[in-house]
Write a protein that holds these residues in place. Structure first.
Motif, PDB file in Angstrom:
ATOM      1  N   THR A 241       0.850  -1.199   0.000  1.00  0.00           N
ATOM      2  CA  THR A 241       0.000   0.000   0.000  1.00  0.00           C
ATOM      3  C   THR A 241       0.880   1.241   0.000  1.00  0.00           C
ATOM      4  O   THR A 241       1.724   1.415   0.890  1.00  0.00           O
ATOM      5  N   LEU A 242       0.656   2.111  -1.017  1.00  0.00           N
ATOM      6  CA  LEU A 242       1.428   3.348  -1.146  1.00  0.00           C
ATOM      7  C   LEU A 242       0.845   4.434  -0.251  1.00  0.00           C
ATOM      8  O   LEU A 242      -0.242   4.292   0.321  1.00  0.00           O
ATOM      9  N   ASP A 243       1.560   5.521  -0.142  1.00  0.00           N
ATOM     10  CA  ASP A 243       1.131   6.605   0.734  1.00  0.00           C
ATOM     11  C   ASP A 243      -0.183   7.225   0.310  1.00  0.00           C
ATOM     12  O   ASP A 243      -0.915   7.772   1.142  1.00  0.00           O
ATOM     13  N   ASP A 244      -0.515   7.206  -0.983  1.00  0.00           N
ATOM     14  CA  ASP A 244      -1.776   7.797  -1.470  1.00  0.00           C
ATOM     15  C   ASP A 244      -2.945   6.824  -1.384  1.00  0.00           C
ATOM     16  O   ASP A 244      -4.037   7.150  -1.845  1.00  0.00           O
ATOM     17  N   GLY A 245      -2.696   5.615  -0.813  1.00  0.00           N
ATOM     18  CA  GLY A 245      -3.763   4.631  -0.635  1.00  0.00           C
ATOM     19  C   GLY A 245      -3.862   3.613  -1.753  1.00  0.00           C
ATOM     20  O   GLY A 245      -4.654   2.672  -1.684  1.00  0.00           O
ATOM     21  N   THR A 246      -3.081   3.797  -2.828  1.00  0.00           N
ATOM     22  CA  THR A 246      -3.116   2.845  -3.941  1.00  0.00           C
ATOM     23  C   THR A 246      -2.500   1.520  -3.484  1.00  0.00           C
ATOM     24  O   THR A 246      -1.447   1.496  -2.855  1.00  0.00           O
ATOM     25  N   GLU A 247      -3.188   0.400  -3.865  1.00  0.00           N
ATOM     26  CA  GLU A 247      -2.687  -0.935  -3.518  1.00  0.00           C
ATOM     27  C   GLU A 247      -2.098  -1.615  -4.757  1.00  0.00           C
ATOM     28  O   GLU A 247      -2.727  -1.617  -5.831  1.00  0.00           O
ATOM     29  N   LEU A 248      -0.894  -2.168  -4.610  1.00  0.00           N
ATOM     30  CA  LEU A 248      -0.260  -2.950  -5.676  1.00  0.00           C
ATOM     31  C   LEU A 248      -0.232  -4.411  -5.232  1.00  0.00           C
ATOM     32  O   LEU A 248       0.300  -4.738  -4.177  1.00  0.00           O
ATOM     33  N   TRP A 249      -0.825  -5.278  -6.102  1.00  0.00           N
ATOM     34  CA  TRP A 249      -0.890  -6.714  -5.778  1.00  0.00           C
ATOM     35  C   TRP A 249       0.159  -7.453  -6.613  1.00  0.00           C
ATOM     36  O   TRP A 249       0.152  -7.391  -7.851  1.00  0.00           O
ATOM     37  N   PHE A 250       1.080  -8.155  -5.948  1.00  0.00           N
ATOM     38  CA  PHE A 250       2.100  -8.987  -6.599  1.00  0.00           C
ATOM     39  C   PHE A 250       1.700 -10.447  -6.381  1.00  0.00           C
ATOM     40  O   PHE A 250       1.753 -10.945  -5.243  1.00  0.00           O
ATOM     41  N   CYS A 251       1.261 -11.126  -7.483  1.00  0.00           N
ATOM     42  CA  CYS A 251       0.662 -12.458  -7.336  1.00  0.00           C
ATOM     43  C   CYS A 251       1.499 -13.557  -8.009  1.00  0.00           C
ATOM     44  O   CYS A 251       2.332 -13.245  -8.882  1.00  0.00           O
ATOM     45  N   HIS A 252       1.212 -14.860  -7.625  1.00  0.00           N
ATOM     46  CA  HIS A 252       1.814 -16.076  -8.192  1.00  0.00           C
ATOM     47  C   HIS A 252       3.314 -16.188  -7.852  1.00  0.00           C
ATOM     48  O   HIS A 252       4.083 -16.806  -8.589  1.00  0.00           O
ATOM     49  N   GLN A 253       3.724 -15.589  -6.714  1.00  0.00           N
ATOM     50  CA  GLN A 253       5.140 -15.636  -6.338  1.00  0.00           C
ATOM     51  C   GLN A 253       5.541 -17.072  -5.909  1.00  0.00           C
ATOM     52  O   GLN A 253       4.728 -17.836  -5.367  1.00  0.00           O
ATOM     53  N   SER A 254       6.773 -17.315  -6.159  1.00  0.00           N
ATOM     54  CA  SER A 254       7.306 -18.602  -5.657  1.00  0.00           C
ATOM     55  C   SER A 254       7.749 -18.462  -4.206  1.00  0.00           C
ATOM     56  O   SER A 254       7.774 -19.442  -3.451  1.00  0.00           O
ATOM     57  N   SER A 255       8.089 -17.226  -3.805  1.00  0.00           N
ATOM     58  CA  SER A 255       8.468 -16.978  -2.404  1.00  0.00           C
ATOM     59  C   SER A 255       8.237 -15.519  -2.062  1.00  0.00           C
ATOM     60  O   SER A 255       8.201 -14.665  -2.961  1.00  0.00           O
ATOM     61  N   ILE A 256       8.041 -15.207  -0.764  1.00  0.00           N
ATOM     62  CA  ILE A 256       7.798 -13.845  -0.293  1.00  0.00           C
ATOM     63  C   ILE A 256       8.943 -13.464   0.640  1.00  0.00           C
ATOM     64  O   ILE A 256       9.282 -14.202   1.556  1.00  0.00           O
ATOM     65  N   ASN A 257       9.496 -12.274   0.467  1.00  0.00           N
ATOM     66  CA  ASN A 257      10.657 -11.837   1.233  1.00  0.00           C
ATOM     67  C   ASN A 257      10.330 -10.758   2.270  1.00  0.00           C
ATOM     68  O   ASN A 257      11.240 -10.255   2.932  1.00  0.00           O
ATOM     69  N   VAL A 258       9.043 -10.334   2.411  1.00  0.00           N
ATOM     70  CA  VAL A 258       8.658  -9.285   3.343  1.00  0.00           C
ATOM     71  C   VAL A 258       7.521  -9.783   4.232  1.00  0.00           C
ATOM     72  O   VAL A 258       6.917 -10.822   3.957  1.00  0.00           O
ATOM     73  N   SER A 259       7.219  -9.005   5.248  1.00  0.00           N
ATOM     74  CA  SER A 259       6.140  -9.345   6.157  1.00  0.00           C
ATOM     75  C   SER A 259       5.207  -8.161   6.326  1.00  0.00           C
ATOM     76  O   SER A 259       5.552  -7.009   6.001  1.00  0.00           O
ATOM     77  N   VAL A 260       3.978  -8.435   6.843  1.00  0.00           N
ATOM     78  CA  VAL A 260       2.975  -7.388   6.998  1.00  0.00           C
ATOM     79  C   VAL A 260       3.496  -6.321   7.959  1.00  0.00           C
ATOM     80  O   VAL A 260       4.091  -6.609   8.995  1.00  0.00           O
ATOM     81  N   GLY A 261       3.240  -5.068   7.629  1.00  0.00           N
ATOM     82  CA  GLY A 261       3.659  -3.921   8.418  1.00  0.00           C
ATOM     83  C   GLY A 261       5.051  -3.422   8.070  1.00  0.00           C
ATOM     84  O   GLY A 261       5.453  -2.358   8.546  1.00  0.00           O
ATOM     85  N   GLN A 262       5.757  -4.154   7.226  1.00  0.00           N
ATOM     86  CA  GLN A 262       7.113  -3.733   6.882  1.00  0.00           C
ATOM     87  C   GLN A 262       7.050  -2.587   5.876  1.00  0.00           C
ATOM     88  O   GLN A 262       6.284  -2.610   4.925  1.00  0.00           O
ATOM     89  N   LYS A 263       7.915  -1.577   6.077  1.00  0.00           N
ATOM     90  CA  LYS A 263       8.021  -0.461   5.128  1.00  0.00           C
ATOM     91  C   LYS A 263       9.171  -0.755   4.175  1.00  0.00           C
ATOM     92  O   LYS A 263      10.268  -1.111   4.616  1.00  0.00           O
TER      93      LYS A 263
END
Length: 310
Positions: A241-263
């Motif tokens: 989620t960007l500062d202006d409220g826009t959401e970017l969805w990154f889908c079909h990943q083989s792995s995730i390198n971040v966690s919720v709340g991380q900037k």
């Protein structure tokens, strides 16, 4: 001899004496006066003719004895004269010359009037011509001014458009430093709005970047991770989620390198390309939700508005 002369002219001596003694003296004086007047008038007429001055009309009372005394023998001259003495001494040539002068004067007047009328006509024609030329000049000046104003307006608009484009390019260049494409090497295999049964909504809701499994996925812009994990047909998905409220969805990943709340910041690695969920091959499915809306928007124009060309 004396007797014969006396018989032939019986009253000759008496006649002469009678004239001297009686009213004959007045008759002779009248005769002399008449002859003198005629001579004076004739002389005056000749003087007028010679000096070029117009004859002066002189009216005198009729002298019944003048004609009789001038010609005692004929008796045919009428008593008294009605002829104006002003014509005495004026020849026929001079009279014709006077008539000719009057005709010349009339002709000169007619010619002068015609010339005056022609001058007026020429003046009106010249005024009309000058007015036409003035109107043409004014129209030409107005047209030139209008054309110049249009050219100036076009030039101004062109300059403004160029300045606007330049400013936009500068803005996009600045944004490009703040935004980045999610995958460095890719092939676009699916665009927004494509119809098909393979999508649950009936049409494609994002932009597909096909790349080998394990290809690095980067944060398009700085923001906060609001979701990271499994998402059914989307496979492994990360929502940034960007500062202006826009959401970017990154889908079909083989792995995730971040966690919720991380900037994260622009270009930071957030995961890797995979083939999880409802897919036919490894690719990154990117969706854009303006202001966090449930319905997705076309990612391509959004990326272009950030100075990126997918």
């Amino acid at each position: 001899m004396e007797s014969e002369r006396g018989d032939r002219f019986p009253n000759r001596g008496k006649h002469r004496v009678a004239k001297q003694r009686g009213g004959g003296g007045f008759a002779r004086s009248s005769t002399v006066l008449g002859v003198g007047v005629i001579a004076a008038v004739s002389a005056g007429g000749m003087a007028s003719a010679n000096t070029g001055k117009p004859p002066v009309s002189i009216s005198l009372p009729d002298l019944p004895s003048v004609g009789h005394l001038l010609d005692d023998s004929s008796g045919s001259t009428p008593k008294g004269s009605a002829t104006a003495l002003s014509s005495v001494g004026v020849t026929t040539t001079e009279t014709a010359k006077g008539a000719s002068g009057a005709g010349e004067l009339l002709r000169n007047r007619i010619m002068a009037q015609a010339e005056s009328q022609q001058v007026q006509v020429d003046g009106r024609s010249q005024a009309a011509a000058e007015a036409a030329v003035a109107k043409q000049t004014v129209d030409a000046a107005a047209k030139a001014e209008k054309d110049a104003a249009k050219k100036a307006a076009d030039a101004k608009k062109a300059a403004e458009d160029a300045a606007k484009k330049k400013a936009e390019a500068a803005k996009l260049a600045a944004l490009a430093k703040q935004y980045t494409l999610p995958v460095a090497s890719y092939t676009i295999t699916g665009t927004f709005g494509q119809a098909g049964s393979m999508w649950s909504s009936g049409y494609h809701t994002g932009l597909d970047f096909a790349a080998p499994t394990g290809t690095l996925i980067k944060a398009v812009h700085s923001g906060t991770v609001t979701e990271a994990g499994w998402a059914g047909s989307y496979g492994y998905r990360t929502i940034l989620t960007l500062d202006d409220g826009t959401e970017l969805w990154f889908c079909h990943q083989s792995s995730i390198n971040v966690s919720v709340g991380q900037k994260v910041s622009t270009g930071e690695v957030i995961g890797r390309v995979g083939a999880t969920g409802n897919v036919t091959g490894p690719h990154l499915h990117l969706e854009v939700h303006i202001n966090g809306a449930a319905t997705a928007s076309d990612p391509a124009p959004w990326l272009r508005s950030k100075g990126l060309n997918p």
